[in-house]
Design a protein around this motif. Structure first.
Motif, PDB file in Angstrom:
ATOM      1  N   LEU A   1       0.819  -1.212   0.000  1.00  4.06           N
ATOM      2  CA  LEU A   1       0.000   0.000   0.000  1.00  4.06           C
ATOM      3  C   LEU A   1       0.853   1.263   0.000  1.00  4.06           C
ATOM      4  N   GLU A   2       1.952   1.241   0.744  1.00  2.00           N
ATOM      5  CA  GLU A   2       2.871   2.380   0.725  1.00  2.00           C
ATOM      6  C   GLU A   2       3.469   2.558  -0.663  1.00  2.00           C
ATOM      7  N   VAL A   3       3.818   1.454  -1.294  1.00  6.47           N
ATOM      8  CA  VAL A   3       4.408   1.503  -2.630  1.00  6.47           C
ATOM      9  C   VAL A   3       3.402   2.051  -3.641  1.00  6.47           C
ATOM     10  N   GLU A   4       2.152   1.594  -3.563  1.00 10.30           N
ATOM     11  CA  GLU A   4       1.107   2.098  -4.472  1.00 10.30           C
ATOM     12  C   GLU A   4       0.914   3.604  -4.271  1.00 10.30           C
ATOM     13  N   ALA A   5       0.849   4.047  -3.023  1.00  7.45           N
ATOM     14  CA  ALA A   5       0.674   5.475  -2.741  1.00  7.45           C
ATOM     15  C   ALA A   5       1.873   6.276  -3.242  1.00  7.45           C
ATOM     16  N   LYS A   6       3.059   5.757  -3.065  1.00  6.87           N
ATOM     17  CA  LYS A   6       4.257   6.451  -3.551  1.00  6.87           C
ATOM     18  C   LYS A   6       4.286   6.503  -5.080  1.00  6.87           C
ATOM     19  N   ALA A   7       3.759   5.483  -5.727  1.00  5.14           N
ATOM     20  CA  ALA A   7       3.685   5.490  -7.193  1.00  5.14           C
ATOM     21  C   ALA A   7       2.792   6.632  -7.666  1.00  5.14           C
ATOM     22  N   LEU A   8       1.647   6.812  -7.010  1.00  2.42           N
ATOM     23  CA  LEU A   8       0.754   7.921  -7.352  1.00  2.42           C
ATOM     24  C   LEU A   8       1.444   9.259  -7.094  1.00  2.42           C
ATOM     25  N   ARG A   9       2.059   9.394  -5.930  1.00  3.51           N
ATOM     26  CA  ARG A   9       2.736  10.651  -5.605  1.00  3.51           C
ATOM     27  C   ARG A   9       3.827  10.982  -6.615  1.00  3.51           C
ATOM     28  N   GLU A  10       4.665  10.022  -6.933  1.00  2.00           N
ATOM     29  CA  GLU A  10       5.776  10.268  -7.861  1.00  2.00           C
ATOM     30  C   GLU A  10       5.266  10.585  -9.264  1.00  2.00           C
ATOM     31  N   GLY A  11       4.212   9.906  -9.698  1.00  2.00           N
ATOM     32  CA  GLY A  11       3.635  10.204 -11.009  1.00  2.00           C
ATOM     33  C   GLY A  11       3.077  11.611 -11.077  1.00  2.00           C
TER      34      GLY A  11
ATOM     35  N   GLY B   1      -5.409   3.955 -11.246  1.00  2.00           N
ATOM     36  CA  GLY B   1      -4.562   2.975 -10.585  1.00  2.00           C
ATOM     37  C   GLY B   1      -5.419   1.841 -10.062  1.00  2.00           C
ATOM     38  N   ASP B   2      -4.783   0.782  -9.602  1.00  2.00           N
ATOM     39  CA  ASP B   2      -5.535  -0.395  -9.165  1.00  2.00           C
ATOM     40  C   ASP B   2      -5.622  -0.560  -7.652  1.00  2.00           C
ATOM     41  N   SER B   3      -5.165   0.432  -6.905  1.00  2.00           N
ATOM     42  CA  SER B   3      -5.211   0.336  -5.450  1.00  2.00           C
ATOM     43  C   SER B   3      -6.435   1.077  -4.914  1.00  2.00           C
ATOM     44  N   LYS B   4      -7.478   0.335  -4.652  1.00  2.00           N
ATOM     45  CA  LYS B   4      -8.731   0.929  -4.182  1.00  2.00           C
ATOM     46  C   LYS B   4      -8.526   1.698  -2.877  1.00  2.00           C
ATOM     47  N   LEU B   5      -7.731   1.161  -1.963  1.00  2.00           N
ATOM     48  CA  LEU B   5      -7.533   1.815  -0.679  1.00  2.00           C
ATOM     49  C   LEU B   5      -6.808   3.154  -0.831  1.00  2.00           C
ATOM     50  N   VAL B   6      -5.814   3.219  -1.698  1.00  2.00           N
ATOM     51  CA  VAL B   6      -5.090   4.474  -1.923  1.00  2.00           C
ATOM     52  C   VAL B   6      -6.026   5.503  -2.548  1.00  2.00           C
ATOM     53  N   ILE B   7      -6.799   5.098  -3.525  1.00  4.97           N
ATOM     54  CA  ILE B   7      -7.723   6.016  -4.189  1.00  4.97           C
ATOM     55  C   ILE B   7      -8.789   6.500  -3.213  1.00  4.97           C
TER      56      ILE B   7
ATOM     57  N   THR C   1      -7.776   6.306   6.603  1.00  4.15           N
ATOM     58  CA  THR C   1      -6.470   6.097   5.987  1.00  4.15           C
ATOM     59  C   THR C   1      -5.576   5.395   6.996  1.00  4.15           C
ATOM     60  N   LEU C   2      -4.892   4.356   6.569  1.00  5.09           N
ATOM     61  CA  LEU C   2      -3.965   3.655   7.456  1.00  5.09           C
ATOM     62  C   LEU C   2      -2.876   4.622   7.914  1.00  5.09           C
ATOM     63  N   TRP C   3      -2.441   4.474   9.156  1.00 11.15           N
ATOM     64  CA  TRP C   3      -1.494   5.414   9.752  1.00 11.15           C
ATOM     65  C   TRP C   3      -0.217   5.558   8.926  1.00 11.15           C
ATOM     66  N   ASN C   4       0.272   4.459   8.348  1.00 12.84           N
ATOM     67  CA  ASN C   4       1.533   4.534   7.610  1.00 12.84           C
ATOM     68  C   ASN C   4       1.382   5.205   6.237  1.00 12.84           C
ATOM     69  N   LEU C   5       0.140   5.397   5.784  1.00 10.40           N
ATOM     70  CA  LEU C   5      -0.093   6.068   4.510  1.00 10.40           C
ATOM     71  C   LEU C   5      -0.348   7.568   4.672  1.00 10.40           C
TER      72      LEU C   5
END
Length: 137
Positions: free
Chosen positions: A74-84, A100-106, A115-119
């Motif tokens: 989940l951290e990686v998916e969120a970082k992918a969105l941020r970097e893009g 993107g395909d990460s429902k939780l990040v979206i 939102t999970l604390w680490n995100l």
């Protein structure tokens, strides 16, 4: 003709053991927008973020990838969105469609649920970055 189109443009994924399938197809952005597709990957102890920017005709404009230290998917998916988004901003794009395909990040981005604390720091970065675009979908 329909079957040829289907084979060329669609991918069927097996959803369960009774062979129920779902069609997945990429769609281009609206004219005047750039489409950002993002994804994260995790294999063993290696993580990477990937993003692609395409125009309304589906042609590749830019792409990028980064290797990261260990993180949850989940951290990686969120970082992918941020970097893009940061990359698109640096290149001067102002009208973006995001996919993107990460429902939780979206959902976290859209304030739909907890939102999970680490995100939280990554999601806050994304929300700040989004304010720099004229239009984002």
């Amino acid at each position: 003709m329909r079957e040829r189109y289907h084979r060329a443009n669609c991918k069927a994924l097996r959803r369960n053991s009774d062979d129920t399938s779902m069609i997945i197809k990429w769609h281009p952005s609206d004219q005047g927008y750039v489409k950002l597709n993002f994804d994260g990957s995790l294999a063993r102890d290696e993580t990477a973020v990937e993003f692609v920017l395409r125009n309304h005709n589906g042609y590749l404009i830019e792409s990028g990838a980064l290797n990261l230290d260990s993180a949850t998917i989940l951290e990686v998916e969120a970082k992918a969105l941020r970097e893009g988004l940061l990359f698109a901003q640096r290149k001067g794009y102002t009208k973006i469609m995001v996919e993107g395909d990460s429902k939780l990040v979206i959902q976290s981005m859209l304030n739909r649920g907890a939102t999970l604390w680490n995100l939280i720091p990554i999601i806050e970065d994304i929300k700040w970055t989004v304010t720099k675009f004229a239009c984002i979908d």
